[in-house]
Design a protein around this motif. Structure first.
Motif, PDB file in Angstrom:
ATOM      1  N   SER A 120       0.858  -1.182   0.000  1.00 39.89           N
ATOM      2  CA  SER A 120       0.000   0.000   0.000  1.00 39.89           C
ATOM      3  C   SER A 120       0.891   1.227   0.000  1.00 39.89           C
ATOM      4  N   ARG A 121       0.277   2.391   0.096  1.00 35.37           N
ATOM      5  CA  ARG A 121       1.067   3.628   0.139  1.00 35.37           C
ATOM      6  C   ARG A 121       1.953   3.676   1.380  1.00 35.37           C
ATOM      7  N   ASN A 122       1.478   3.066   2.474  1.00 32.35           N
ATOM      8  CA  ASN A 122       2.212   3.133   3.732  1.00 32.35           C
ATOM      9  C   ASN A 122       3.052   1.895   4.003  1.00 32.35           C
ATOM     10  N   SER A 123       2.951   0.867   3.197  1.00 32.74           N
ATOM     11  CA  SER A 123       3.707  -0.359   3.400  1.00 32.74           C
ATOM     12  C   SER A 123       4.214  -0.852   2.056  1.00 32.74           C
ATOM     13  N   ILE A 124       5.426  -0.527   1.722  1.00 27.03           N
ATOM     14  CA  ILE A 124       6.013  -0.883   0.443  1.00 27.03           C
ATOM     15  C   ILE A 124       6.816  -2.179   0.603  1.00 27.03           C
ATOM     16  N   PRO A 125       7.126  -2.857  -0.491  1.00 24.97           N
ATOM     17  CA  PRO A 125       7.862  -4.123  -0.393  1.00 24.97           C
ATOM     18  C   PRO A 125       9.180  -4.011   0.356  1.00 24.97           C
ATOM     19  N   ILE A 126       9.814  -2.842   0.339  1.00 20.76           N
ATOM     20  CA  ILE A 126      11.072  -2.673   1.073  1.00 20.76           C
ATOM     21  C   ILE A 126      10.850  -2.917   2.562  1.00 20.76           C
ATOM     22  N   ASP A 127       9.751  -2.393   3.092  1.00 22.11           N
ATOM     23  CA  ASP A 127       9.439  -2.622   4.505  1.00 22.11           C
ATOM     24  C   ASP A 127       9.261  -4.111   4.775  1.00 22.11           C
ATOM     25  N   ALA A 216      23.953 -15.310  13.370  1.00 18.73           N
ATOM     26  CA  ALA A 216      22.668 -15.554  12.718  1.00 18.73           C
ATOM     27  C   ALA A 216      22.573 -14.902  11.347  1.00 18.73           C
ATOM     28  N   THR A 217      23.246 -13.783  11.150  1.00 22.89           N
ATOM     29  CA  THR A 217      23.137 -13.045   9.882  1.00 22.89           C
ATOM     30  C   THR A 217      24.294 -13.339   8.931  1.00 22.89           C
ATOM     31  N   TYR A 218      25.137 -14.311   9.285  1.00 20.63           N
ATOM     32  CA  TYR A 218      26.275 -14.625   8.420  1.00 20.63           C
ATOM     33  C   TYR A 218      25.788 -15.067   7.041  1.00 20.63           C
ATOM     34  N   ASP A 219      26.388 -14.532   6.005  1.00 18.18           N
ATOM     35  CA  ASP A 219      26.185 -14.828   4.575  1.00 18.18           C
ATOM     36  C   ASP A 219      24.853 -14.339   4.016  1.00 18.18           C
ATOM     37  N   LEU A 220      24.154 -13.454   4.749  1.00 21.77           N
ATOM     38  CA  LEU A 220      22.886 -12.929   4.254  1.00 21.77           C
ATOM     39  C   LEU A 220      23.100 -11.727   3.330  1.00 21.77           C
ATOM     40  N   ALA A 221      22.280 -11.640   2.317  1.00 18.54           N
ATOM     41  CA  ALA A 221      22.280 -10.489   1.410  1.00 18.54           C
ATOM     42  C   ALA A 221      20.836 -10.085   1.143  1.00 18.54           C
ATOM     43  N   VAL A 222      20.613  -8.780   0.979  1.00 21.88           N
ATOM     44  CA  VAL A 222      19.268  -8.252   0.782  1.00 21.88           C
ATOM     45  C   VAL A 222      19.268  -7.379  -0.470  1.00 21.88           C
ATOM     46  N   MET A 223      18.389  -7.695  -1.404  1.00 19.46           N
ATOM     47  CA  MET A 223      18.235  -6.852  -2.586  1.00 19.46           C
ATOM     48  C   MET A 223      16.971  -6.024  -2.404  1.00 19.46           C
ATOM     49  N   LEU A 224      17.138  -4.723  -2.380  1.00 20.70           N
ATOM     50  CA  LEU A 224      16.012  -3.808  -2.245  1.00 20.70           C
ATOM     51  C   LEU A 224      15.819  -3.111  -3.582  1.00 20.70           C
ATOM     52  N   SER A 225      14.880  -3.632  -4.340  1.00 21.83           N
ATOM     53  CA  SER A 225      14.690  -3.144  -5.697  1.00 21.83           C
ATOM     54  C   SER A 225      13.210  -3.105  -6.025  1.00 21.83           C
ATOM     55  N   GLY A 226      12.525  -2.139  -5.424  1.00 23.97           N
ATOM     56  CA  GLY A 226      11.108  -1.985  -5.716  1.00 23.97           C
ATOM     57  C   GLY A 226      10.328  -3.245  -5.406  1.00 23.97           C
ATOM     58  N   TYR A 227       9.611  -3.780  -6.393  1.00 23.89           N
ATOM     59  CA  TYR A 227       8.756  -4.938  -6.180  1.00 23.89           C
ATOM     60  C   TYR A 227       9.501  -6.259  -6.339  1.00 23.89           C
ATOM     61  N   GLN A 228      10.818  -6.219  -6.557  1.00 26.63           N
ATOM     62  CA  GLN A 228      11.616  -7.434  -6.677  1.00 26.63           C
ATOM     63  C   GLN A 228      12.498  -7.651  -5.452  1.00 26.63           C
ATOM     64  N   SER A 229      12.225  -6.981  -4.361  1.00 24.67           N
ATOM     65  CA  SER A 229      13.069  -7.076  -3.172  1.00 24.67           C
ATOM     66  C   SER A 229      13.013  -8.489  -2.588  1.00 24.67           C
ATOM     67  N   ARG A 230      14.150  -8.946  -2.067  1.00 23.37           N
ATOM     68  CA  ARG A 230      14.193 -10.278  -1.465  1.00 23.37           C
ATOM     69  C   ARG A 230      15.443 -10.442  -0.603  1.00 23.37           C
ATOM     70  N   VAL A 231      15.405 -11.481   0.245  1.00 26.15           N
ATOM     71  CA  VAL A 231      16.536 -11.844   1.100  1.00 26.15           C
ATOM     72  C   VAL A 231      17.136 -13.134   0.565  1.00 26.15           C
ATOM     73  N   GLY A 232      18.464 -13.173   0.459  1.00 26.84           N
ATOM     74  CA  GLY A 232      19.122 -14.378  -0.034  1.00 26.84           C
ATOM     75  C   GLY A 232      20.610 -14.328   0.236  1.00 26.84           C
ATOM     76  N   LYS A 233      21.389 -14.773  -0.752  1.00 21.86           N
ATOM     77  CA  LYS A 233      22.841 -14.772  -0.644  1.00 21.86           C
ATOM     78  C   LYS A 233      23.441 -14.100  -1.875  1.00 21.86           C
TER      79      LYS A 233
END
Length: 400
Positions: A120-127, A216-233
């Motif tokens: 929504s306007r107040n909750s974007i995929p980045i959040d 716990a966060t070892y080897d984590l990567a985050v892609m913040l790219s609009g509607y394609q955001s995701r957590v991975g490696k």
């Protein structure tokens, strides 16, 4: 009659919940007598102890001294719910309560699970992705902690405990009210609160959580790219040793700077196809991830909404095509669509460090920013000012 029906339904619900707890492995918690604790009560709360002792004796005297009943009925009355309840209150007063967290634990990290995505306007995929990262972190910490020393739950005016030797995982623990768990080795508490539709909130509380979060966060990567955001490696197709010798030498300089500095900003520029983006991925995978850095890859939309999570100690931010974002503000085209101020605030920390939330975890963060661009000529001069960008290098050879 309607009121009575509701009251009976509530009572039936409470009984069913209690039966569910017992059938799923929970057991009533019996307080043990502690001589040291009783001594504290005796010497520091003598008046209250005396009054409660007199009241308890009075209850038993009334139960045994009824004139309208035979002696055996009076003895049975001693074991009635009312008299037994008064004895339980007295026992609870002279014995220590089950362990629960207190205000000493200032480092707090919580998550709701499973994370629901609402766009929504107040909750974007980045959040959503940043919340997902926090959920992954909390659940990974719980996996590292493994089996706790105690698991307790208070329900219907009674304390229950779950035998830790029967513990398998948190998903199988029946949570009706707030659940507490404690690990003495790490001096860390877990609080679980139930929500509707099977959702829960997990809250970790400790004096120092840095080591556990780093694991716990070892080897984590985050892609913040609009509607394609995701957590991975991070996935690097080209190892550093495959780059030209001059870039390998520059990489050695970057690596040494990463080890020596708490904050580092690097700009690499060159024509398309010279391997700038591939190099940032290689540096992230081969140098930064082994050092415990969490990688964030930001696109144009994410720049304006990204704030580095304060519970992470080591963060790398990768910004590709920075010359399209941090354009020279002296040019008219940059007045309408540029993110220069946001990139500068990330480099300086002036925006997100101006107000600190004392209720959460505040790490002394190490920050590495890797930026790529086709040319530095379009970059705002403030970007390249000393103290903001530490290393600049030009990629000359076609690589990709």
């Amino acid at each position: 009659m309607v009121f009575d029906d509701f009251r009976n339904n509530d009572g039936n619900s409470a009984n069913n919940n209690r039966q569910n707890l017992l059938s799923s492995g929970w057991r009533p918690f019996q307080r043990d007598f502690d001589l040291a604790y009783f001594g504290q009560v005796l010497f520091h709360d003598t008046q209250e102890l005396t009054q409660k002792t007199i009241n308890l004796a009075s209850y038993y005297a009334d139960a045994l001294g009824r004139r309208d009943y035979s002696w055996w009925a009076n003895i049975l009355n001693v074991a009635s719910d009312y008299t037994r309840g008064e004895l339980q209150k007295f026992w609870n007063f002279i014995t220590p309560e089950p362990l629960t967290p207190d205000n000493r634990y200032k480092e707090v990290l919580s998550t709701e699970t499973p994370i629901m995505q609402f766009v929504s306007r107040n909750s974007i995929p980045i959040d959503y992705v940043l919340n997902r990262l926090q959920e992954i972190t909390v659940l990974r910490v719980l996996k590292i902690l493994d089996r706790p020393d105690i698991i307790t739950q208070y329900y219907s005016e009674r304390d229950f405990y779950f035998p830790v030797e029967k513990f398998i995982n948190w998903e199988r623990i029946d949570v009706i009210n707030t659940v507490y768990a404690y690990w003495s080795k790490y001096d860390i508490w877990l609080q679980i609160d139930p929500y509707d539709r099977g959702r829960r909130q997990y809250t970790l509380m400790a004096r120092d959580m840095a080591t556990l979060i780093n694991k716990a966060t070892y080897d984590l990567a985050v892609m913040l790219s609009g509607y394609q955001s995701r957590v991975g490696k991070v996935n690097s197709l080209f190892p550093i040793r495959t780059f030209p010798p001059d870039i390998q030498n520059f990489t050695d300089t970057v690596q040494q700077a990463i080890l020596n500095q708490h904050q580092l900003a690097v700009v690499v520029h060159g024509e398309p196809g010279t391997g700038k983006t591939a190099w940032t991925q290689a540096v992230a995978q081969e140098i930064l991830v082994p050092l415990g850095f969490v990688i964030f890859i930001l696109d144009h939309d994410a720049i304006t909404n990204f704030v580095p999570p304060t519970y992470l100690e080591r963060i790398c931010i990768i910004i590709n095509e920075a010359d399209n974002l941090a354009q020279n503000r002296a040019y008219e085209v940059a007045q309408y669509n540029n993110k220069t101020e946001h990139i500068l605030s990330l480099l300086d920390g002036t925006l997100y460090q101006s107000v600190v939330d004392e209720s959460g975890i505040q790490m002394k963060q190490r920050l590495v920013v890797l930026m790529t661009c086709n040319t530095t000529e379009r970059l705002d001069p403030a970007m390249l000012r000393k103290g903001r960008v530490d290393l600049i290098y030009e990629f000359n050879q076609k690589f990709v």
